[in-house]
Structure formats: structure tokens, C-alpha cells
Design a protein around this motif. Structure first.
Motif, PDB file in Angstrom:
ATOM      1  N   VAL A 718     -65.972 -11.182 -27.644  1.00 16.30           N
ATOM      2  CA  VAL A 718     -64.656 -11.112 -28.277  1.00 16.30           C
ATOM      3  C   VAL A 718     -64.731 -11.381 -29.779  1.00 16.30           C
ATOM      4  O   VAL A 718     -64.217 -10.594 -30.599  1.00 16.30           O
ATOM      5  N   TYR A 719     -65.327 -12.518 -30.163  1.00 15.08           N
ATOM      6  CA  TYR A 719     -65.445 -12.856 -31.592  1.00 15.08           C
ATOM      7  C   TYR A 719     -65.997 -11.682 -32.411  1.00 15.08           C
ATOM      8  O   TYR A 719     -65.374 -11.214 -33.367  1.00 15.08           O
ATOM      9  N   PRO A 720     -67.227 -11.220 -32.083  1.00 12.21           N
ATOM     10  CA  PRO A 720     -67.810 -10.191 -32.940  1.00 12.21           C
ATOM     11  C   PRO A 720     -67.101  -8.851 -32.865  1.00 12.21           C
ATOM     12  O   PRO A 720     -66.989  -8.155 -33.891  1.00 12.21           O
ATOM     13  N   ALA A 721     -66.615  -8.456 -31.686  1.00 12.00           N
ATOM     14  CA  ALA A 721     -65.938  -7.159 -31.582  1.00 12.00           C
ATOM     15  C   ALA A 721     -64.680  -7.145 -32.444  1.00 12.00           C
ATOM     16  O   ALA A 721     -64.386  -6.152 -33.125  1.00 12.00           O
ATOM     17  N   LEU A 722     -63.925  -8.241 -32.442  1.00 12.39           N
ATOM     18  CA  LEU A 722     -62.730  -8.329 -33.279  1.00 12.39           C
ATOM     19  C   LEU A 722     -63.108  -8.329 -34.757  1.00 12.39           C
ATOM     20  O   LEU A 722     -62.513  -7.603 -35.566  1.00 12.39           O
ATOM     21  N   ALA A 723     -64.091  -9.149 -35.114  1.00  7.97           N
ATOM     22  CA  ALA A 723     -64.515  -9.229 -36.515  1.00  7.97           C
ATOM     23  C   ALA A 723     -65.018  -7.879 -37.008  1.00  7.97           C
ATOM     24  O   ALA A 723     -64.699  -7.450 -38.133  1.00  7.97           O
ATOM     25  N   ASN A 724     -65.783  -7.190 -36.183  1.00 13.44           N
ATOM     26  CA  ASN A 724     -66.320  -5.892 -36.577  1.00 13.44           C
ATOM     27  C   ASN A 724     -65.218  -4.853 -36.711  1.00 13.44           C
ATOM     28  O   ASN A 724     -65.293  -3.955 -37.557  1.00 13.44           O
ATOM     29  N   ALA A 725     -64.180  -4.958 -35.870  1.00  7.55           N
ATOM     30  CA  ALA A 725     -63.052  -4.031 -35.959  1.00  7.55           C
ATOM     31  C   ALA A 725     -62.258  -4.253 -37.241  1.00  7.55           C
ATOM     32  O   ALA A 725     -61.804  -3.292 -37.878  1.00  7.55           O
ATOM     33  N   ILE A 726     -62.079  -5.512 -37.629  1.00  4.64           N
ATOM     34  CA  ILE A 726     -61.353  -5.820 -38.876  1.00  4.64           C
ATOM     35  C   ILE A 726     -62.097  -5.227 -40.068  1.00  4.64           C
ATOM     36  O   ILE A 726     -61.506  -4.620 -40.969  1.00  4.64           O
ATOM     37  N   PHE A 727     -63.422  -5.378 -40.086  1.00  2.00           N
ATOM     38  CA  PHE A 727     -64.215  -4.805 -41.180  1.00  2.00           C
ATOM     39  C   PHE A 727     -64.102  -3.285 -41.181  1.00  2.00           C
ATOM     40  O   PHE A 727     -63.951  -2.651 -42.241  1.00  2.00           O
ATOM     41  N   ALA A 728     -64.157  -2.685 -39.993  1.00  4.82           N
ATOM     42  CA  ALA A 728     -64.078  -1.226 -39.894  1.00  4.82           C
ATOM     43  C   ALA A 728     -62.729  -0.695 -40.364  1.00  4.82           C
ATOM     44  O   ALA A 728     -62.623   0.453 -40.815  1.00  4.82           O
ATOM     45  N   ALA A 729     -61.691  -1.523 -40.264  1.00  4.04           N
ATOM     46  CA  ALA A 729     -60.349  -1.122 -40.699  1.00  4.04           C
ATOM     47  C   ALA A 729     -60.170  -1.254 -42.207  1.00  4.04           C
ATOM     48  O   ALA A 729     -59.078  -1.004 -42.720  1.00  4.04           O
ATOM     49  N   GLY A 730     -61.236  -1.651 -42.885  1.00  6.46           N
ATOM     50  CA  GLY A 730     -61.149  -1.824 -44.334  1.00  6.46           C
ATOM     51  C   GLY A 730     -60.931  -3.260 -44.747  1.00  6.46           C
ATOM     52  O   GLY A 730     -60.648  -3.542 -45.913  1.00  6.46           O
ATOM     53  N   GLY A 731     -61.066  -4.165 -43.794  1.00  2.99           N
ATOM     54  CA  GLY A 731     -60.877  -5.580 -44.099  1.00  2.99           C
ATOM     55  C   GLY A 731     -62.157  -6.252 -44.563  1.00  2.99           C
ATOM     56  O   GLY A 731     -63.165  -5.599 -44.866  1.00  2.99           O
ATOM     57  N   LYS A 732     -62.115  -7.564 -44.589  1.00  2.00           N
ATOM     58  CA  LYS A 732     -63.260  -8.345 -45.041  1.00  2.00           C
ATOM     59  C   LYS A 732     -64.281  -8.488 -43.915  1.00  2.00           C
ATOM     60  O   LYS A 732     -63.954  -8.370 -42.741  1.00  2.00           O
ATOM     61  N   ARG A 733     -65.514  -8.765 -44.299  1.00  2.00           N
ATOM     62  CA  ARG A 733     -66.542  -9.078 -43.312  1.00  2.00           C
ATOM     63  C   ARG A 733     -66.305 -10.507 -42.845  1.00  2.00           C
ATOM     64  O   ARG A 733     -66.380 -11.448 -43.623  1.00  2.00           O
ATOM     65  N   ILE A 734     -65.993 -10.669 -41.575  1.00  2.00           N
ATOM     66  CA  ILE A 734     -65.646 -11.965 -40.998  1.00  2.00           C
ATOM     67  C   ILE A 734     -66.923 -12.672 -40.552  1.00  2.00           C
ATOM     68  O   ILE A 734     -67.639 -12.181 -39.687  1.00  2.00           O
TER      69      ILE A 734
END
Length: 747
Positions: A718-734
Motif C-alpha cells: 500500500v505505502y509504495p503503490a500510493l507513493a508511486n501513484a502520486i509521483f506518476a500524477a506529477g506530484g512529489k517523490r514520497i
């Protein structure tokens, strides 16, 4: 207190210092098969440790695992019922938790860390005998099905064959002329039938044959097919009894106030005003806490406000959260190390090459079980009766003996409203026995307030990791160098719960999910350093996998983007040598429709992780608004847990694990100020609400592998999949959690 590694203890260290003097002869008398038949005092006949049949036709299945919402009261009886040829939903079939902690009920898979089908040699024989002798019937580590899959099917088959033999003798025909069907034995010759109840007395003369043939998978009627949970009706109509539901004659209620700072002790108590309140019976000094006993929980809780208590925490280091972060970073940079993996030549392969480096960190997390932490006890001389939903029933026997020198202990295992590792502890039982001892002969039910539980939990440890990689000309890693800093669980847990302390630096559980990673990297190194604090840490759903999956899967995603590769295909390449993970990724790619373009403002992230003998891949589809609001739209999950018992349970546990992990990713953080926890309740330690909950799709892979666990494996990705999705959406690297640390919020 001596120190042991858990591996040394499990392999044979427990036999050192006197235990070997018990001798092979004595240990051989410890029954770890459970197939012997016994006639009970009430005339019922236990065909073995799990199956009891009465003359009235009642069939009772004993399930020695705590039912805390994960469905073991259905999935384990399914294994018995499959071979015994009974309908699990029939009115004459019931499921109970055995009150007697027999050696055979020990969770051997959890203790020996392997499938029972793989047990062999003197080491495993000794381990089973020792853990059986210790009565370690624990529920945890997603091992219930792993431990029971073959032994319980075998128990059902042995019982079936005993019933068939008894019927054949009664009819004067060969066993081969009989078969079992729907709770009865049928004659192939005449069509006559005898119910199991009618055979209860005759079967008592039969001898169990352990060389029984188990059903082939193609003949399964129950196993592998969706079954309704047997515990759900009573939970819906309110008749189910959880620990917090215990009611006895003349029962009193208690609650506690513990030292706000971990490690503090009671210095003084002024209870004058509290004892003036109507219904308040007694105030008890518990050493590290103060307990109040009253004729209702409300009155006991209210009386806490009238106490004047001074705690002495002068000998305790009063940490802030920033101190813990600093300690973790220092541990990684300069701390004593233990190396778990060194493959290839990391130094030579890194020399002169561009190094990609990242630092990840996660906070302490609470369990926040739905049912408040509780236990009930009655102390009457040297006799103690105790009620609790504890994941380690041995605690319910050991605590009264340790606290009040009880000679006779009568435990009652209750349903638990969530465990997640919290209920493996014995603090509530200890307080309950101590407070009940102050009111001899009267049951006292101790309930923690939500605030008390939140601020005195045993937390998922804070941890951090520094990861370094060198990419080859093809963009895939030639070097992966990882060092983790953490507060290890086992020393903290063993100090509270065991008669010895387990060492932390070299404890294999620190590196769960990292040490045996299936990613193909020619030069790999894995080390850890540890910190010590007075913050109690313990088992939390999926334990070290939660943060280790985040560290690894987040960093692999970074490498994929650095190399200009698709994150999904990058993982497929690195896992091409692993048959099950390759198949899982192919299925996940299809189910998630990964190739479909993602609109602007949307993001899609992937993570795949092996834990508890199972494999889980998840794809998160999220929306990211311009002002930083994250909405998780959909989670696509594919799980390979080997042979499946109840598909409904597998699906429910994946969904549950995802929601549990999502609460932590969006909101979860326990912070310290002056040595005390700042969070108090769900107002400042939030859970995922209906408006946050995404659509979840679960696909179960079909194969004939031995079963893996399902209670925990849904959480780590859950942690990494969400973080990776945020980055893919143009967000920051979590690189740390929760996502609020990066300014993101959830609607």
C-alpha cells in the motif's frame, strides 16, 4: 537477562541449560499430532483434538486460533469438514475455541517458520515437542491456514475412517463397502445409513490410523469454494461474546491510568476525592499505573479525574519525535552494523560509477483495534478465572501464576474485535489479575479508554533506510546497497513477554521483505543498525514488511524512472526468473489495464511484495488536485497465496489489509513530545472513512502450491503503490509517511 537470537532459540537454544535434561524419552510423550481419541466426561467422544461427536448427533470442531475478524472459525473447520464429509452450515455443527491449551494446538508453522509439510529431521522434531510443551497456541504471522492445511485435513480424514470402520463392523461388512456422506456412513450394498451421532459410542473402540489417504483437490466440495462465515450471524444479531461483552454475577469494572512517559512509575496517589464518588470501590497502585475499580466502567473512568497521582519518570529519557529521527539517521551513518546479505562485489561494481541514493523514513504507528483493550479476572485464593481475547492463550495461564501464584487457572477465550498483533501482549491481563486480587472472589473487568490505549500501545517501530544503486548500461541495477535503521521489535517484545531477552541487531525479522528479495541484482548488500528507546514496540499487521516494502518498492520505482523505463515492465524484467511473481505481474497488468493512458491529474502506481509465504501486487489509481488533495480512486490487487481454502476470506483479507495500510499512509503517525505520545483518539489518529475508501478489485491466482498467509500480505504494497501513484500524477517523490508530510491531504 541473557540475550539470544531468535534463530538460535528456535533451532535449539531453548534446549540449553536444563531442557535437554528432560530427555528424548520425556519429549516423545508430548503429543504433537492430536490424533488420539478420548471419551469426555459428558459422554461425548473426541475422535481427535479437533473433532468431537455426541450421541445426539452434535459435531463440534475445536479451533485453537483466536477469531478476531479474519475468519479462522470458518476456514479451519472447512479443512476438517471437507475430509469428514459434513456440512459446515448444518444446525448440528458448531465451532468453539478449546479452553484447554493442548500441546498439539501450538502454532508450529509460526514458531518454526515453515510449512508443516516441510518439517523433517531432529531439529523440527525437537522444535515441535518444545513448542508444544510450552503451549504456544498463538495466532499471528498469517500462519493459521499454513499451519493447519494438512494436519486438519488429516484429522478429518482419520475421524472419517474411524466412523466408517465402526459402521462396517456394526453391519458386518467390509470398510470398502461403506462411504461417508453428509454426516453419515452409507452402505454401498444395502443403502443403509448410520449418522455420526449413532456411531459415537461404537467409534470410541476404533484406533486412529495416521496412514490415511487425503482427498485429491479435484474432489473437494468445500475447500477452494466460497463459504459463509460461521461467526457472522451471531455478530450481526448481537449474541457473539467478545472480551468486552463478558458479564458475570456481581462483576465490577476497572480502568487504568498509566504513566504518560514510558518507563515512569507511580510515586504517590491521593485518592481521597475519588473514593468519595458513588460506586467507586477501590484505587489500586499497579506500579507503573493506577487502577480504579467501581460498579460501572463510567464511574471508574470518571474517578480517574478525581485522582491526584504523581509519576516518577526522572530515570527516563524523554524523547521527542525529532530525537528518534536523528537517532535513526545516526544509526544508518555510524551505528554498529549487522550484514544480512552480501552477493557479488558491491564496492568494485560501484567504483567510479554514478550512484543513485535515497533516504526513506516511517513513523511509529498504533494498532487502534475496534474493540477496546480489555480483560476480566476473578481471583479466589489460589484459583483464578480469566476472560480475554488474547492472541497467545498461554498468557492467560501464565499471568495469574506469575502475578498471584495461582495454582488453578480457568481461561475463557473470547472473540476479539481486531488484533493486528496488539493482543499478543499481556498487559491487560496483568492489570486485570492485579485489580481482581484487590477484590477477592469478585470478577473485575478492566477496559482501557481509547486515549489510554492510543498513548500506551506497543507501536509499529519507527524505521529508516538509505538505499544506493548503480545502473548498468541497460538501465537495470548492477548494484543495490541497502542499510536500514530501526528500533527492533524482538528485544522490546521479549522484555515484556518472555523470560529472556532476544537480541535485536542480527534478528532476521528486521529484514523481512528485503533479505530474500527476488529482484535479480548481481551485486547486493543489506545491512542494518538499531536504536534503543523506551518506546514499547511490537507486532503490527505485516510487521517489518510494512516499511521494508515501502523502502524497496519506492526506490525501485525511482530507478525505473531514472532509467526511463516503464515501472511495471522494469519489475517484470527484474523478476523474470521467478515463475510465480512473473505470472502474478502478468495478471496484474491485465487486471489494472496498465497500458491504458492516464489522464492529466491522474496517477497510477505499482508495488509488488512477497510476505508470509504469499505474493501480492497492487496498482493504485489516484487523482491529484492542484491544491494537493489526493483521492484514491481504485486499487487493483492480485494475490498468489497458493492453495486457497475460502476465497471469500482471501478477498476480505486483501481488502481489509489495503484499508488498514491506507489509513497509515494517509494519516498514520504517532509522535512524541517529552517522552509522551501526543495522539489521543481518532480525532488526531485518523482512520480511512467511507469517503476515503476506494474501489477495490481482488483477483486470486489459481495454483496447487502450499498455502501462504492472507491476513497481512495485503498491507505492505500500500505505502509504495500510493507513493508511486502520486509521483506518476506529477506530484512529489514520497519518501516518508504519512503523505501529509509532503503537504498532501485526502478529501
Amino acid at each position: 537477562m541473557g540475550k539470544f537470537t531468535r534463530r538460535a532459540f528456535m533451532v535449539g537454544g531453548a534446549a540449553v541449560g536444563g531442557t535437554l535434561a528432560l530427555g528424548v524419552g520425556f519429549l516423545s510423550t508430548i503429543d504433537t499430532s492430536g490424533y488420539d481419541a478420548v471419551i469426555a466426561d459428558d459422554g461425548s467422544f473426541a475422535l481427535n483434538a479437533w473433532v468431537t461427536i455426541k450421541k445426539d448427533g452434535t459435531i463440534q470442531f475445536a479451533v485453537p486460533r483466536l477469531e478476531m475478524g479474519q475468519g479462522v472459525f470458518t476456514s479451519l473447520p472447512m479443512l476438517l469438514a471437507e475430509e469428514l464429509e459434513v456440512d459446515l452450515s448444518a444446525d448440528n455443527v458448531s465451532v468453539v475455541h478449546p479452553q484447554e491449551n493442548l500441546p498439539v494446538y501450538a502454532n508450529f508453522a509460526m514458531m518454526l517458520r515453515k510449512h508443516p509439510e516441510q518439517f523433517s529431521g531432529a531439529g523440527d522434531w525437537l522444535g515441535k515437542k518444545m513448542f508444544g510443551l510450552m503451549g504456544l497456541a498463538g495466532t499471528g504471522g498469517s500462519t493459521s491456514i499454513v499451519d493447519a492445511y494438512t494436519p486438519l485435513r488429516k484429522a478429518g480424514a482419520i475421524a472419517r475412517e474411524m466412523l466408517i470402520s465402526a459402521a462396517a463392523k456394526q453391519w458386518g461388512i467390509a470398510k470398502s463397502d461403506c462411504f461417508a456422506e453428509n454426516g453419515q456412513v452409507v452402505s454401498r450394498l444395502s443403502g443403509d445409513k448410520l449418522s455420526y451421532g449413532e456411531l459415537a459410542e461404537a467409534v470410541s473402540k476404533e484406533t486412529p490410523d495416521e496412514n490415511v489417504r487425503l482427498k485429491p483437490k479435484k474432489d473437494f466440495k468445500l475447500v477452494g469454494k466460497p463459504q459463509k462465515r460461521v461467526d457472522i450471524p451471531s455478530k450481526v444479531n448481537g449474541t457473539a461474546k467478545f472480551g468486552v461483552d463478558v458479564v458475570t454475577d456481581d462483576m465490577l469494572f476497572g480502568t487504568v491510568m498509566q504513566s504518560p512517559v514510558f518507563g515512569g512509575v507511580v510515586k504517590s496517589i491521593n485518592d481521597t476525592e475519588a473514593l468519595k464518588l458513588k460506586g467507586v470501590k477501590k484505587v489500586v497502585n499497579l506500579g507503573d499505573a493506577v487502577g480504579v475499580i467501581a460498579d460501572s466502567y463510567y464511574k471508574a473512568k470518571k474517578a480517574l479525574d478525581y485522582l491526584d497521582v504523581e509519576f516518577d519518570d526522572s530515570a527516563v529519557t524523554k524523547l521527542n519525535s525529532d530525537d528518534v529521527s536523528r537517532m535513526l539517521k545516526e544509526a544508518i551513518e555510524t551505528g554498529e552494523e549487522h550484514e544480512f546479505v552480501h552477493e557479488g562485489d558491491v564496492e568494485a561494481a560501484s567504483n567510479g560509477q554514478e550512484t543513485i541514493e535515497a533516504y526513506y523514513e516511517v513513523p511509529y504507528l498504533a494498532h487502534a483495534t475496534m474493540e477496546p483493550i480489555n480483560a476480566t479476572a476473578c481471583v479466589d485464593g489460589d484459583k483464578v478465572e480469566i476472560w480475554s481475547g488474547n492472541q497467545m492463550p498461554a498468557n492467560m495461564e501464565s499471568v495469574p501464576k506469575d502475578v498471584v501464584n495461582a495454582k488453578t487457572v480457568t481461561p475463557h477465550i473470547m472473540y476479539a474485535g481486531g488484533g493486528f498483533g496488539r493482543r499478543v501482549e499481556k498487559d491487560a491481563e496483568t492489570y486485570a489479575v492485579k485489580m481482581a486480587a484487590a477484590m477477592p472472589g469478585i470478577p473485575v473487568k478492566v477496559i482501557y479508554s481509547r486515549e489510554e490505549d492510543m498513548q500506551h500501545d506497543v507501536y509499529r517501530p519507527a524505521a529508516a533506510a538509505r538505499l544506493k544503486a548503480v545502473l548498468g548500461s541497460d538501465g537495470y541495477p548492477d548494484v543495490l546497497d541497502t542499510k536500514v535503521g530501526l528500533q527492533p521489535i524482538m528485544p522490546s517484545f521479549s522484555k515484556r513477554n518472555l523470560p529472556f531477552e532476544i537480541a535485536g541487531l542480527s534478528e532476521a525479522s528486521n529484514m523481512e521483505g528485503l533479505q530474500h528479495s527476488k529482484y535479480e541484482v548481481p551485486n547486493r548488500r543489506l545491512k542494518n543498525s538499531i536504536i534503543e528507546t523506551n518506546v514499547p514496540v511490537g507486532f503490527w499487521r505485516s510487521v517489518s514488511h510494512t516499511h521494508n516494502a515501502f523502502f524497496l518498492e519506492g526506490f525501485v520505482d525511482e530507478l525505473a524512472h531514472k532509467a526511463g523505463h516503464d515501472p511495471f515492465e522494469y519489475r517484470q524484467h527484474l523478476l523474470k526468473g521467478h515463475k510465480r511473481l512473473s505470472a502474478l505481474l502478468a495478471e496484474l497488468k491485465k487486471q489494472a489495464d496498465w497500458a491504458k493512458p492516464v489522464p492529466k491529474g491522474k496517477g497510477r502506481g505499482i508495488a509488488v511484495h512477497e510476505s508470509f509465504l504469499s505474493y501480492v501486487g497492487e496498482v493504485f489509481d489516484i487523482s491529484l488536485s492542484d491544491d494537493g488533495e489526493v483521492t484514491v480512486d481504485k486499487v487493483t490487487c492480485v494475490v498468489d497465496c497458493g492453495s486457497v481454502v475460502n476465497p471469500d476470506t482471501v478477498k476480505a483479507q486483501m481488502e481489509s489489509g489495503i484499508i488498514f495500510g491506507l489509513s497509515a499512509a494517509l494519516f498514520g503517525e504517532i509522535t512524541l513530545d517529552g517522552g509522551a505520545v501526543e495522539q489521543t483518539n481518532f480525532t488526531d489518529y485518523e482512520m480511512v472513512k467511507m469517503r476515503h475508501a476506494p474501489e477495490i478489485s481482488v483477483t486470486i491466482m489459481e495454483n496447487d502450491e502450499l498455502p501462504g498467509g492472507v491476513g497481512e500480505p495485503g498491507t505492505p504494497p500500500v505505502y509504495p503503490a500510493l507513493a508511486n501513484a502520486i509521483f506518476a500524477a506529477g506530484g512529489k517523490r514520497i519518501r516518508s509517511m504519512p503523505i501529509t508530510k509532503y503537504g498532501y491531504s485526502s478529501i
